[in-house]
Design a protein around this motif. Sequence first.
Motif, PDB file in Angstrom:
ATOM      1  N   GLN A   4      90.739  59.389  12.197  1.00  0.00           N
ATOM      2  CA  GLN A   4      90.051  58.352  12.946  1.00  0.00           C
ATOM      3  C   GLN A   4      89.490  58.970  14.213  1.00  0.00           C
ATOM      4  O   GLN A   4      90.260  59.357  15.103  1.00  0.00           O
ATOM      5  CB  GLN A   4      91.027  57.214  13.285  1.00  0.00           C
ATOM      6  CG  GLN A   4      90.420  56.092  14.106  1.00  0.00           C
ATOM      7  CD  GLN A   4      89.554  55.180  13.282  1.00  0.00           C
ATOM      8  OE1 GLN A   4      89.824  54.936  12.107  1.00  0.00           O
ATOM      9  NE2 GLN A   4      88.490  54.677  13.874  1.00  0.00           N
ATOM     10  N   ALA A   5      88.166  59.049  14.289  1.00  0.00           N
ATOM     11  CA  ALA A   5      87.516  59.601  15.474  1.00  0.00           C
ATOM     12  C   ALA A   5      87.143  58.480  16.421  1.00  0.00           C
ATOM     13  O   ALA A   5      86.740  57.389  15.988  1.00  0.00           O
ATOM     14  CB  ALA A   5      86.273  60.390  15.069  1.00  0.00           C
ATOM     15  N   SER A   6      87.266  58.751  17.704  1.00  0.00           N
ATOM     16  CA  SER A   6      86.916  57.756  18.703  1.00  0.00           C
ATOM     17  C   SER A   6      86.532  58.454  19.998  1.00  0.00           C
ATOM     18  O   SER A   6      86.728  59.664  20.148  1.00  0.00           O
ATOM     19  CB  SER A   6      88.084  56.800  18.946  1.00  0.00           C
ATOM     20  OG  SER A   6      89.202  57.507  19.444  1.00  0.00           O
ATOM     21  N   ALA A  22      92.489  61.152  15.611  1.00  0.00           N
ATOM     22  CA  ALA A  22      93.866  60.824  15.293  1.00  0.00           C
ATOM     23  C   ALA A  22      94.075  60.863  13.792  1.00  0.00           C
ATOM     24  O   ALA A  22      93.254  60.349  13.027  1.00  0.00           O
ATOM     25  CB  ALA A  22      94.210  59.436  15.833  1.00  0.00           C
ATOM     26  N   ALA A  23      95.169  61.469  13.390  1.00  0.00           N
ATOM     27  CA  ALA A  23      95.448  61.633  11.965  1.00  0.00           C
ATOM     28  C   ALA A  23      96.664  60.820  11.549  1.00  0.00           C
ATOM     29  O   ALA A  23      97.587  60.608  12.342  1.00  0.00           O
ATOM     30  CB  ALA A  23      95.687  63.098  11.649  1.00  0.00           C
ATOM     31  N   SER A  70      91.562  70.752  22.055  1.00  0.00           N
ATOM     32  CA  SER A  70      93.017  70.871  22.192  1.00  0.00           C
ATOM     33  C   SER A  70      93.671  69.971  21.158  1.00  0.00           C
ATOM     34  O   SER A  70      93.041  69.059  20.621  1.00  0.00           O
ATOM     35  CB  SER A  70      93.465  70.488  23.602  1.00  0.00           C
ATOM     36  OG  SER A  70      93.128  69.136  23.879  1.00  0.00           O
ATOM     37  N   ARG A  71      94.932  70.257  20.886  1.00  0.00           N
ATOM     38  CA  ARG A  71      95.640  69.413  19.933  1.00  0.00           C
ATOM     39  C   ARG A  71      96.995  69.039  20.481  1.00  0.00           C
ATOM     40  O   ARG A  71      97.632  69.835  21.172  1.00  0.00           O
ATOM     41  CB  ARG A  71      95.745  70.083  18.564  1.00  0.00           C
ATOM     42  CG  ARG A  71      96.656  71.288  18.464  1.00  0.00           C
ATOM     43  CD  ARG A  71      96.481  72.007  17.119  1.00  0.00           C
ATOM     44  NE  ARG A  71      96.693  71.135  15.982  1.00  0.00           N
ATOM     45  CZ  ARG A  71      96.340  71.442  14.739  1.00  0.00           C
ATOM     46  NH1 ARG A  71      95.756  72.588  14.475  1.00  0.00           N
ATOM     47  NH2 ARG A  71      96.560  70.598  13.743  1.00  0.00           N
ATOM     48  N   ASP A  72      97.418  67.850  20.144  1.00  0.00           N
ATOM     49  CA  ASP A  72      98.727  67.332  20.516  1.00  0.00           C
ATOM     50  C   ASP A  72      99.442  67.020  19.215  1.00  0.00           C
ATOM     51  O   ASP A  72      99.244  65.955  18.626  1.00  0.00           O
ATOM     52  CB  ASP A  72      98.559  66.081  21.382  1.00  0.00           C
ATOM     53  CG  ASP A  72      99.876  65.576  21.934  1.00  0.00           C
ATOM     54  OD1 ASP A  72     100.938  65.837  21.309  1.00  0.00           O
ATOM     55  OD2 ASP A  72      99.866  64.914  22.983  1.00  0.00           O
ATOM     56  N   ASN A  73     100.234  67.968  18.760  1.00  0.00           N
ATOM     57  CA  ASN A  73     100.852  67.811  17.442  1.00  0.00           C
ATOM     58  C   ASN A  73     101.791  66.608  17.356  1.00  0.00           C
ATOM     59  O   ASN A  73     101.752  65.892  16.354  1.00  0.00           O
ATOM     60  CB  ASN A  73     101.579  69.090  17.039  1.00  0.00           C
ATOM     61  CG  ASN A  73     100.614  70.198  16.643  1.00  0.00           C
ATOM     62  OD1 ASN A  73      99.485  69.935  16.228  1.00  0.00           O
ATOM     63  ND2 ASN A  73     101.038  71.433  16.776  1.00  0.00           N
ATOM     64  N   PRO A  74     102.641  66.359  18.343  1.00  0.00           N
ATOM     65  CA  PRO A  74     103.506  65.175  18.238  1.00  0.00           C
ATOM     66  C   PRO A  74     102.722  63.871  18.099  1.00  0.00           C
ATOM     67  O   PRO A  74     103.190  62.932  17.468  1.00  0.00           O
ATOM     68  CB  PRO A  74     104.304  65.206  19.531  1.00  0.00           C
ATOM     69  CG  PRO A  74     104.326  66.627  19.923  1.00  0.00           C
ATOM     70  CD  PRO A  74     102.967  67.149  19.531  1.00  0.00           C
ATOM     71  N   ASN A  76      99.775  63.803  16.669  1.00  0.00           N
ATOM     72  CA  ASN A  76      98.858  63.962  15.539  1.00  0.00           C
ATOM     73  C   ASN A  76      97.403  63.725  15.950  1.00  0.00           C
ATOM     74  O   ASN A  76      96.646  63.044  15.246  1.00  0.00           O
ATOM     75  CB  ASN A  76      99.224  63.012  14.399  1.00  0.00           C
ATOM     76  CG  ASN A  76     100.112  63.662  13.363  1.00  0.00           C
ATOM     77  OD1 ASN A  76     100.497  64.813  13.487  1.00  0.00           O
ATOM     78  ND2 ASN A  76     100.458  62.917  12.332  1.00  0.00           N
ATOM     79  N   THR A  77      97.040  64.287  17.070  1.00  0.00           N
ATOM     80  CA  THR A  77      95.705  64.045  17.614  1.00  0.00           C
ATOM     81  C   THR A  77      95.081  65.348  18.104  1.00  0.00           C
ATOM     82  O   THR A  77      95.778  66.194  18.686  1.00  0.00           O
ATOM     83  CB  THR A  77      95.769  63.030  18.772  1.00  0.00           C
ATOM     84  OG1 THR A  77      96.347  61.808  18.300  1.00  0.00           O
ATOM     85  CG2 THR A  77      94.384  62.745  19.321  1.00  0.00           C
TER      86      THR A  77
END
Length: 119
Positions: A4-6, A22-23, A70-74, A76-77
């Motif tokens: 989901q892109a926003s 967001a995944a 950048s990614r925020d694994n916890p 999922n984004t």
Amino acid sequence: VQLQASGGGLVQAGGSRRLSCAASGGEFSSYTVAWFRQAPGEERELVSRISWRTGNIWYTNSVKGRFTLSRDNPKNTVYLQMNSLKPEDTAVYYCAADLAALPKNYNYWGQGTQVTVSS
């Protein structure tokens, strides 16, 4: 995995915008995630990519120094921070993901979010 892109919208030249991807439905940290964009009448262009295996981040030349992925694994984004925006950055931005480390084709796509930069 579903994406989901926003975060798109209208911004003046020189301004900033942060896109989010967001995944759900998968272990996002195992995916290579990329941002593409497509302007009217143009082919889709790879803007930036982060490889799950190496953590390496790649940018196309036209956005180097202005965009940051950048990614925020916890969470999922994955984020695309876009600074010093130019009218030529106007496009629909898509996030995509794939299990391959350096995908040639991406199996999972978000719906796209419009970014319009006014001069």
